[in-house]
Design a protein around this motif. Structure first.
Motif, PDB file in Angstrom:
ATOM      1  N   ASP A 159     -12.680  -1.589   2.677  1.00 37.79           N
ATOM      2  CA  ASP A 159     -12.440  -2.260   4.038  1.00 37.79           C
ATOM      3  C   ASP A 159     -12.185  -1.154   5.145  1.00 37.79           C
ATOM      4  O   ASP A 159     -12.668  -1.199   6.190  1.00 37.79           O
ATOM      5  CB  ASP A 159     -10.971  -3.243   4.024  1.00 37.79           C
ATOM      6  N   VAL A 160     -11.501   0.089   4.635  1.00 40.14           N
ATOM      7  CA  VAL A 160     -11.440   1.199   5.645  1.00 40.14           C
ATOM      8  C   VAL A 160     -12.849   1.674   6.068  1.00 40.14           C
ATOM      9  O   VAL A 160     -12.879   1.968   7.057  1.00 40.14           O
ATOM     10  CB  VAL A 160     -10.555   2.136   4.862  1.00 40.14           C
ATOM     11  N   LEU A 161     -13.514   1.928   5.080  1.00 38.07           N
ATOM     12  CA  LEU A 161     -14.972   2.329   5.222  1.00 38.07           C
ATOM     13  C   LEU A 161     -15.733   1.481   6.080  1.00 38.07           C
ATOM     14  O   LEU A 161     -16.515   2.000   7.233  1.00 38.07           O
ATOM     15  CB  LEU A 161     -15.545   2.390   3.996  1.00 38.07           C
ATOM     16  N   ARG A 162     -15.781   0.095   5.782  1.00 37.53           N
ATOM     17  CA  ARG A 162     -16.487  -0.883   6.682  1.00 37.53           C
ATOM     18  C   ARG A 162     -16.010  -0.699   8.207  1.00 37.53           C
ATOM     19  O   ARG A 162     -16.847  -0.690   9.146  1.00 37.53           O
ATOM     20  CB  ARG A 162     -16.089  -2.342   6.207  1.00 37.53           C
ATOM     21  N   LYS A 163     -14.547  -0.385   8.487  1.00 36.98           N
ATOM     22  CA  LYS A 163     -14.351  -0.339   9.767  1.00 36.98           C
ATOM     23  C   LYS A 163     -14.596   0.743  10.492  1.00 36.98           C
ATOM     24  O   LYS A 163     -14.853   0.707  11.515  1.00 36.98           O
ATOM     25  CB  LYS A 163     -12.698  -0.347   9.711  1.00 36.98           C
ATOM     26  N   ARG A 164     -14.633   1.976   9.743  1.00 40.81           N
ATOM     27  CA  ARG A 164     -15.266   3.223  10.373  1.00 40.81           C
ATOM     28  C   ARG A 164     -16.747   3.239  10.446  1.00 40.81           C
ATOM     29  O   ARG A 164     -17.206   3.963  11.446  1.00 40.81           O
ATOM     30  CB  ARG A 164     -14.671   4.336   9.276  1.00 40.81           C
ATOM     31  N   LEU A 165     -17.438   2.427   9.868  1.00 40.48           N
ATOM     32  CA  LEU A 165     -18.804   2.449  10.074  1.00 40.48           C
ATOM     33  C   LEU A 165     -19.043   1.398  11.369  1.00 40.48           C
ATOM     34  O   LEU A 165     -20.008   1.386  11.691  1.00 40.48           O
ATOM     35  CB  LEU A 165     -19.621   1.550   8.958  1.00 40.48           C
TER      36      LEU A 165
ATOM     37  N   ASP B 273     -25.337   1.137  11.277  1.00 42.18           N
ATOM     38  CA  ASP B 273     -25.326  -0.440  11.580  1.00 42.18           C
ATOM     39  C   ASP B 273     -26.264  -1.374  10.995  1.00 42.18           C
ATOM     40  O   ASP B 273     -26.122  -2.770  11.253  1.00 42.18           O
ATOM     41  CB  ASP B 273     -25.929  -0.492  12.915  1.00 42.18           C
ATOM     42  N   THR B 274     -27.074  -0.910  10.042  1.00 44.51           N
ATOM     43  CA  THR B 274     -27.941  -1.503   9.199  1.00 44.51           C
ATOM     44  C   THR B 274     -27.647  -2.030   7.889  1.00 44.51           C
ATOM     45  O   THR B 274     -28.219  -2.773   7.310  1.00 44.51           O
ATOM     46  CB  THR B 274     -29.417  -0.979   8.976  1.00 44.51           C
ATOM     47  N   LEU B 275     -26.348  -1.197   7.459  1.00 47.86           N
ATOM     48  CA  LEU B 275     -25.724  -1.760   6.397  1.00 47.86           C
ATOM     49  C   LEU B 275     -25.176  -3.239   6.082  1.00 47.86           C
ATOM     50  O   LEU B 275     -24.411  -3.533   7.002  1.00 47.86           O
ATOM     51  CB  LEU B 275     -24.667  -0.527   5.831  1.00 47.86           C
TER      52      LEU B 275
ATOM     53  N   SER C  61     -14.842  14.033  10.554  1.00 47.20           N
ATOM     54  CA  SER C  61     -14.081  13.300  11.439  1.00 47.20           C
ATOM     55  C   SER C  61     -14.383  12.055  11.000  1.00 47.20           C
ATOM     56  O   SER C  61     -13.569  11.049  11.224  1.00 47.20           O
ATOM     57  CB  SER C  61     -14.152  13.452  12.925  1.00 47.20           C
ATOM     58  N   PHE C  62     -15.340  11.810  10.396  1.00 44.47           N
ATOM     59  CA  PHE C  62     -15.679  10.304   9.893  1.00 44.47           C
ATOM     60  C   PHE C  62     -15.013  10.130   8.602  1.00 44.47           C
ATOM     61  O   PHE C  62     -14.148   9.193   8.251  1.00 44.47           O
ATOM     62  CB  PHE C  62     -17.187  10.247   9.747  1.00 44.47           C
ATOM     63  N   VAL C  63     -15.442  11.066   7.330  1.00 47.22           N
ATOM     64  CA  VAL C  63     -14.827  11.075   6.065  1.00 47.22           C
ATOM     65  C   VAL C  63     -14.479  12.562   5.593  1.00 47.22           C
ATOM     66  O   VAL C  63     -15.376  13.249   5.845  1.00 47.22           O
ATOM     67  CB  VAL C  63     -15.454  10.308   4.962  1.00 47.22           C
ATOM     68  N   ALA C  64     -13.517  12.949   5.062  1.00 48.39           N
ATOM     69  CA  ALA C  64     -13.325  14.370   4.903  1.00 48.39           C
ATOM     70  C   ALA C  64     -14.019  14.908   3.462  1.00 48.39           C
ATOM     71  O   ALA C  64     -13.765  13.959   2.558  1.00 48.39           O
ATOM     72  CB  ALA C  64     -11.565  14.682   4.998  1.00 48.39           C
ATOM     73  N   GLY C  65     -14.288  15.991   3.553  1.00 49.74           N
ATOM     74  CA  GLY C  65     -14.708  16.772   2.173  1.00 49.74           C
ATOM     75  C   GLY C  65     -16.122  16.524   1.899  1.00 49.74           C
ATOM     76  O   GLY C  65     -16.290  16.997   0.477  1.00 49.74           O
ATOM     77  N   ILE C  66     -16.839  15.686   2.346  1.00 48.97           N
ATOM     78  CA  ILE C  66     -18.245  15.547   1.956  1.00 48.97           C
ATOM     79  C   ILE C  66     -19.195  16.653   2.282  1.00 48.97           C
ATOM     80  O   ILE C  66     -19.489  16.710   3.678  1.00 48.97           O
ATOM     81  CB  ILE C  66     -18.928  14.143   2.024  1.00 48.97           C
TER      82      ILE C  66
END
Length: 241
Positions: free
Chosen positions: A44-50, A91-93, A65-70
């Motif tokens: 759900d956190v990932l979905r909201k950030r997307l 936005d297509t996911l 700033s989107f997700v750390a460490g990748i």
């Protein structure tokens, strides 16, 4: 040397890192995205950030700033693991694809930890030994080699100035996202811009570095050729005078 006689060493072979002593770590890391291996990083956190983003997936995953460490290796391997094309936009996911992306992010990062990193260039463990993540990659730096899953040749493109590897069959763009984007004609960069790009490259992306160095070499060769063509014309003009 610390009070307990232990040593803290900072090894930065590429000289791009920094070492800072701060009192407030929360303020220092405020701009970083969530830690993907933390239990709080849910689907759900990932979905909201997307939500609302139209950025291509590969550059988005590299955005700290989107997700750390990748990093670059882990972004390529993550997208292959969940079978998403690096040029797909956020936005297509679909809902199931977001869940799959979330699972793959955590899976690939944990694999990197278990394998103690990827020694594809200068990285080694404090003991001097190499990590082994590079022995398990499915697409990273396997350009032209057959995909382990389907046999299709692994392709390489450059997105956001980073080498990007994928299998066009396993990671085919969905019908919803349309055909693969047409890449616009790149603006020819000056030699100083290319050198600055080399300096700013923050990962062990040797393919990208080799590409930039080759471009610099081609520019020099072209310049020499132009000089060679201009020289006879100059001499001819002098003879006419």
């Amino acid at each position: 040397m610390m009070k307990n006689n232990q040593e803290l060493r900072f090894r930065d072979t590429r000289k791009f890192g920094t070492y800072e002593l701060v009192k407030d770590t929360k303020q220092r890391f405020a701009k970083l995205g969530p830690e993907p291996l933390d239990d709080a990083f849910t689907v759900d956190v990932l979905r909201k950030r997307l939500d609302g983003r139209k950025t291509m997936l590969k550059p988005l995953l590299l955005n700290q700033s989107f997700v750390a460490g990748i990093g670059n290796i882990y972004a390529d391997e993550t997208l292959f693991d969940c079978r998403l094309h690096p040029e797909r936009t956020a936005d297509t996911l679909k809902s199931d694809e977001i869940a799959s992306l979330h699972a793959s992010i955590r899976k690939i990062l944990q694999l990197g930890i278990d394998r103690e990193g990827a020694s594809v260039s200068t990285y080694v463990l404090p003991s001097g030994e190499k990590g082994s993540m590079q022995d398990t990659v499915m697409c990273f730096r396997r350009t032209g080699s057959p995909c382990f899953v389907c046999g299709e040749k692994i392709e390489r493109i450059v997105l956001a100035q980073r080498s990007t590897h994928f299998c066009a069959r396993c990671q085919s763009p969905s019908s919803d996202s349309g055909k693969r984007r047409k890449t616009s004609t790149p603006v020819r960069k000056t030699k100083s811009e290319l050198i600055e790009e080399l300096i700013d490259d923050d990962d062990d992306d040797d393919e990208r570095i080799d590409e930039l160095l080759a471009t610099l070499h081609d520019d020099d060769s072209a310049s020499d050729a132009d000089d060679a063509e201009q020289a006879p014309q100059t001499k001819a003009r002098k003879r006419k005078k």
